[in-house]
Enzyme design. Structure first.
Site, PDB file in Angstrom:
ATOM      1  N   LYS A  84       0.840  -1.201   0.000  1.00 47.83           N
ATOM      2  CA  LYS A  84       0.000   0.000   0.000  1.00 47.83           C
ATOM      3  C   LYS A  84       0.879   1.256   0.000  1.00 47.83           C
ATOM      4  O   LYS A  84       0.670   2.179  -0.766  1.00 47.83           O
ATOM      5  CB  LYS A  84      -0.938  -0.032   1.214  1.00 47.83           C
ATOM      6  CG  LYS A  84      -1.787   1.211   1.353  1.00 47.83           C
ATOM      7  CD  LYS A  84      -2.779   1.093   2.499  1.00 47.83           C
ATOM      8  CE  LYS A  84      -3.458   2.441   2.728  1.00 47.83           C
ATOM      9  NZ  LYS A  84      -4.458   2.408   3.792  1.00 47.83           N
ATOM     10  N   GLU A 133      10.351  -4.765   4.700  1.00 53.08           N
ATOM     11  CA  GLU A 133      10.429  -6.173   4.281  1.00 53.08           C
ATOM     12  C   GLU A 133      10.180  -6.294   2.770  1.00 53.08           C
ATOM     13  O   GLU A 133      10.915  -6.957   2.043  1.00 53.08           O
ATOM     14  CB  GLU A 133       9.373  -7.013   5.021  1.00 53.08           C
ATOM     15  CG  GLU A 133       9.631  -7.220   6.500  1.00 53.08           C
ATOM     16  CD  GLU A 133       9.014  -6.147   7.368  1.00 53.08           C
ATOM     17  OE1 GLU A 133       8.715  -5.034   6.842  1.00 53.08           O
ATOM     18  OE2 GLU A 133       8.829  -6.389   8.572  1.00 53.08           O
ATOM     19  N   GLY A 143      -4.923  -1.740   4.813  1.00 53.88           N
ATOM     20  CA  GLY A 143      -4.107  -2.859   4.340  1.00 53.88           C
ATOM     21  C   GLY A 143      -4.793  -4.203   4.533  1.00 53.88           C
ATOM     22  O   GLY A 143      -4.835  -5.044   3.633  1.00 53.88           O
ATOM     23  N   ARG A 144      -5.367  -4.415   5.717  1.00 56.80           N
ATOM     24  CA  ARG A 144      -5.983  -5.725   6.005  1.00 56.80           C
ATOM     25  C   ARG A 144      -7.368  -5.865   5.369  1.00 56.80           C
ATOM     26  O   ARG A 144      -8.011  -6.889   5.515  1.00 56.80           O
ATOM     27  CB  ARG A 144      -6.028  -5.959   7.515  1.00 56.80           C
ATOM     28  CG  ARG A 144      -6.692  -4.858   8.323  1.00 56.80           C
ATOM     29  CD  ARG A 144      -6.344  -4.978   9.801  1.00 56.80           C
ATOM     30  NE  ARG A 144      -6.848  -3.859  10.590  1.00 56.80           N
ATOM     31  CZ  ARG A 144      -6.195  -2.709  10.755  1.00 56.80           C
ATOM     32  NH1 ARG A 144      -5.028  -2.504  10.170  1.00 56.80           N
ATOM     33  NH2 ARG A 144      -6.712  -1.744  11.503  1.00 56.80           N
ATOM     34  N   GLU A 176      -5.125  -6.697  14.586  1.00 56.21           N
ATOM     35  CA  GLU A 176      -4.615  -5.386  14.172  1.00 56.21           C
ATOM     36  C   GLU A 176      -5.749  -4.356  14.213  1.00 56.21           C
ATOM     37  O   GLU A 176      -5.526  -3.177  14.458  1.00 56.21           O
ATOM     38  CB  GLU A 176      -3.988  -5.439  12.772  1.00 56.21           C
ATOM     39  CG  GLU A 176      -3.027  -4.298  12.503  1.00 56.21           C
ATOM     40  CD  GLU A 176      -2.237  -4.433  11.203  1.00 56.21           C
ATOM     41  OE1 GLU A 176      -2.831  -4.297  10.128  1.00 56.21           O
ATOM     42  OE2 GLU A 176      -1.016  -4.666  11.273  1.00 56.21           O
ATOM     43  N   HIS A 236      -5.501 -33.316  16.518  1.00 55.83           N
ATOM     44  CA  HIS A 236      -4.399 -34.164  16.961  1.00 55.83           C
ATOM     45  C   HIS A 236      -3.258 -33.337  17.525  1.00 55.83           C
ATOM     46  O   HIS A 236      -2.123 -33.808  17.613  1.00 55.83           O
ATOM     47  CB  HIS A 236      -3.927 -35.045  15.795  1.00 55.83           C
ATOM     48  CG  HIS A 236      -5.000 -36.000  15.360  1.00 55.83           C
ATOM     49  ND1 HIS A 236      -5.179 -37.243  15.946  1.00 55.83           N
ATOM     50  CD2 HIS A 236      -5.990 -35.865  14.457  1.00 55.83           C
ATOM     51  CE1 HIS A 236      -6.221 -37.834  15.377  1.00 55.83           C
ATOM     52  NE2 HIS A 236      -6.741 -37.012  14.481  1.00 55.83           N
ATOM     53  N   LYS A 255       9.135  -0.960  14.189  1.00 54.64           N
ATOM     54  CA  LYS A 255       9.761  -0.581  12.907  1.00 54.64           C
ATOM     55  C   LYS A 255      10.859   0.460  13.156  1.00 54.64           C
ATOM     56  O   LYS A 255      11.953   0.381  12.594  1.00 54.64           O
ATOM     57  CB  LYS A 255       8.719   0.029  11.956  1.00 54.64           C
ATOM     58  CG  LYS A 255       7.679  -0.940  11.434  1.00 54.64           C
ATOM     59  CD  LYS A 255       6.745  -0.217  10.456  1.00 54.64           C
ATOM     60  CE  LYS A 255       5.563  -1.050  10.041  1.00 54.64           C
ATOM     61  NZ  LYS A 255       4.592  -0.339   9.211  1.00 54.64           N
TER      62      LYS A 255
HETATM   63  O1  F6P Z   1       2.939  -3.146   9.720  1.00 57.41           O
HETATM   64  C1  F6P Z   1       1.563  -3.219   9.573  1.00 57.41           C
HETATM   65  C2  F6P Z   1       1.121  -2.883   8.197  1.00 57.41           C
HETATM   66  O2  F6P Z   1       1.054  -1.517   8.048  1.00 57.41           O
HETATM   67  C3  F6P Z   1      -0.210  -3.530   7.883  1.00 57.41           C
HETATM   68  O3  F6P Z   1      -1.286  -2.816   8.340  1.00 57.41           O
HETATM   69  C4  F6P Z   1      -0.134  -3.681   6.413  1.00 57.41           C
HETATM   70  O4  F6P Z   1      -1.062  -4.600   5.940  1.00 57.41           O
HETATM   71  C5  F6P Z   1       1.292  -4.123   6.242  1.00 57.41           C
HETATM   72  O5  F6P Z   1       2.003  -3.391   7.213  1.00 57.41           O
HETATM   73  C6  F6P Z   1       1.887  -3.920   4.904  1.00 57.41           C
HETATM   74  O6  F6P Z   1       1.900  -2.567   4.539  1.00 57.41           O
HETATM   75  P1  F6P Z   1       2.129  -2.123   3.053  1.00 57.41           P
HETATM   76  O7  F6P Z   1       1.057  -2.730   2.223  1.00 57.41           O
HETATM   77  O8  F6P Z   1       2.096  -0.631   3.062  1.00 57.41           O
HETATM   78  O9  F6P Z   1       3.479  -2.647   2.628  1.00 57.41           O
END
Ligand code: F6P
Length: 539
Positions: free
Chosen positions: A225, A231, A282-283, A368, A399, A508
């Site tokens: 987003k 990452e 995002g979610r 979240e 199990h 972060k």
């Molecule tokens: O770290 C949390 C978050 O902001 C989530 O809410 C989001 O889904 C995820 O990181 C990834 O964010 P982005 O889509 O901006 O890379």
């Protein structure tokens, strides 16, 4: 399109200060704490009918829960007194209910026939257009245009026999939703495409995948987003470097970006981009360009069916009376269990292996969204909010941890998700699978007497049973939307902002501070433990 200018200023009473909350407390102390589901069934032959509900694509049986008609009526009073319906309407009509970021919450607008774009709510949209022309006026057209462009691209890639591997690079909502849905709809998947999901900054993930790819037959989707998540950007840079090192040249053909930050994606060197908007959390983003892997897997028509199923659930949530509204029931049950029974977690047991990532997806959605300790005004809350959500597909969970669900000291409500018809033809399996789901729910409730013995099951352990006719794009869409809206309901009662996520920021910032110290060894200002571990990690 950017944030709305209509701030959401609810005039509401905090849930624990409502008369309904006090009445629920009294009811719980009088009979709720000692409530026994077995006795309730014995006393009321109609209990199954009274506590089950058919919503679009999803049937729900709540009758094995520790709830009676009085508790349900009081919970509905609570929803009334907390203004849940007005809050829901505010979301559908575009008010900035994400107050800490002053944004509307618009994932419902991405689905087919969203309520906000039908009947009376169109007026509300028009009024937003008047006060914030960049948001609502062209919104529907831009949403439709973007969807069409993305689906046309998906169909073009599906028709291209050269592309065999699609690698989605993203994390959180830019990973969990598409990954869960691509797996869930594997029966509709393209037979000649492999999908890979790279999320972790841990290079073991990407390093294990790259040797299995060829640059000329791979499409990388960089899904973020913000296009700043460390990452994702680290993995994207490594993928781009690998592509170049392998002689790959046509970046426009082999990389696409799914983001609200198209400018940053272009600066990164990706020219094939599909955008979305900051009012899509995002979610909550699998309905947007973030859903491209789903469209690539199942095709444009199936993706539209996914949206339509979600829209069916939106219509139900927006218009069914609260007393017959499934997201409202589930959200209120969550409040009843968390704040009155004191249950700290909920187990999610999907009895369908294609739903194996549903628990992980719902963990982000629930925790979240509602893992908050202050209300929308920033005041510390004196009551509990989100439960821990966890789970594994049945029958595997049976199990492993079901021992604890049956005989442990904590009571954990279980939510079963089962699908009536299988999408395979192997004999015997599906009947056995369904029998196990029913048996586990039955065993949790009934228990078994062996007083004083190790074989004693107390029973009276609550569960909800969600049932789909078949696992289709439409039913999956409805199931996900159901979960989104139930999280909305409990968050609304709790008076929190379910649409921000400030709690992920601190880690972060600290990681950015620590990363260079791993090279420099500088431990200045670090606590003793972090400094000690840093020294050990440097060897
Ligand atoms: O770290 C949390 C978050 O902001 C989530 O809410 C989001 O889904 C995820 O990181 C990834 O964010 P982005 O889509 O901006 O890379």
């Amino acid at each position: 399109m950017s944030g709305a200018s209509i701030p959401y200023l609810p005039q509401r009473t905090r849930c624990d200060r409502t008369p309904a909350w006090q009445a629920l407390r009294a009811h719980f102390e009088q009979s709720g704490a000692a409530f026994d589901v077995r006795q309730a069934f014995a006393a009321d032959p109609q209990r199954f009918d009274a506590f089950s509900l058919q919503a679009p694509h999803v049937f729900a049986d709540l009758s094995k829960n520790r709830i009676d008609a009085t508790a349900l009526a009081l919970l509905l009073d609570l929803a009334d007194q907390c203004g849940v319906a007005a809050h829901r309407d505010a979301m559908f009509s575009g008010a900035a209910i994400n107050t800490t970021e002053n944004r509307p919450v618009g994932h419902v607008w991405l689905r087919n026939r969203p309520p906000a774009l039908t009947n009376a709510a169109c007026d509300a949209i028009d009024s937003i257009a008047d006060s914030s022309p960049d948001l609502a006026g062209p919104m529907a057209a831009e949403v439709a245009r973007t969807l069409e462009a993305m689906l046309a691209y998906a169909e073009a890639v599906r028709a291209d026999p050269v592309i065999t591997d699609v690698v989605n690079i993203g994390i959180g909502g830019s990973d969990l939703g598409p990954q869960m849905a691509v797996q869930a709809l594997q029966a509709y998947g393209h037979p000649a495409r492999r999908f890979h999901f790279i999320s972790n900054v841990d290079g073991h993930e990407l390093a294990a995948l790259l040797p299995r790819l060829r640059p000329e037959s791979t499409l990388f989707l960089v899904a973020s987003k913000t296009f700043t998540t460390i990452e994702t950007m680290t993995n994207a840079r490594s993928a781009r470097a690998w592509f170049a090192a392998q002689g790959g040249t046509d970046v426009a053909r082999h990389f696409a970006a799914l983001t609200t930050n198209v400018a940053e994606a272009r600066a990164f060197g990706i020219t094939t981009t599909f955008g979305f908007w900051d009012w899509v959390g995002g979610r909550y983003s699998l309905w947007s360009a973030i859903g491209l892997p789903i469209a690539l897997a199942v095709g444009a028509q199936r993706f539209r069916e996914l949206l339509a199923g979600a829209s069916d659930m939106d219509q139900h949530f927006a218009s069914a009376p609260l007393a017959r509204n499934l997201p409202v029931w589930l959200g209120l049950l969550d409040v009843w269990y968390r704040n009155f029974h004191g249950f700290t977690s909920r187990n999610l047991a999907p009895y369908h292996s294609a739903l194996r990532r549903l628990p992980a997806y719902l963990q982000q959605l629930e925790m979240e969204s509602n893992g908050k300790r202050v209300d929308i005004a920033g005041q510390t809350l004196p009551y509990e909010t989100a439960p821990v959500l966890w789970g594994e597909p049945g029958t595997n969970g049976q199990h492993a941890f079901f021992q604890m669900l049956h005989q442990g000291t904590d009571v954990v409500p279980v939510e079963f998700v089962a699908v009536r018809t299988a999408s395979h033809t192997l004999a015997d399996h599906h009947g056995l699978l369904l029998a196990n789901a029913l048996a586990q729910a039955q065993a949790l409730m009934q228990g078994r007497a062996d007083p004083g013995g190790h074989r004693h099951f107390t029973g009276n352990r609550p569960s909800t049973f969600l049932l789909l006719d078949a696992l289709t794009p439409a039913s999956l869409g409805a199931l996900i939307a159901l979960q989104e809206h139930r999280v909305f309901v409990s968050g609304s009662v709790w008076g929190i902002d379910s649409f921000d996520q400030w709690g992920v920021e601190l880690g972060k910032v600290l990681a950015a501070d620590i990363a260079p110290r791993l090279t420099s060894g500088d431990a200045t200002g670090l606590d003793g433990s972090t400094a000690g571990l840093l020294a050990r990690l440097r060897g």
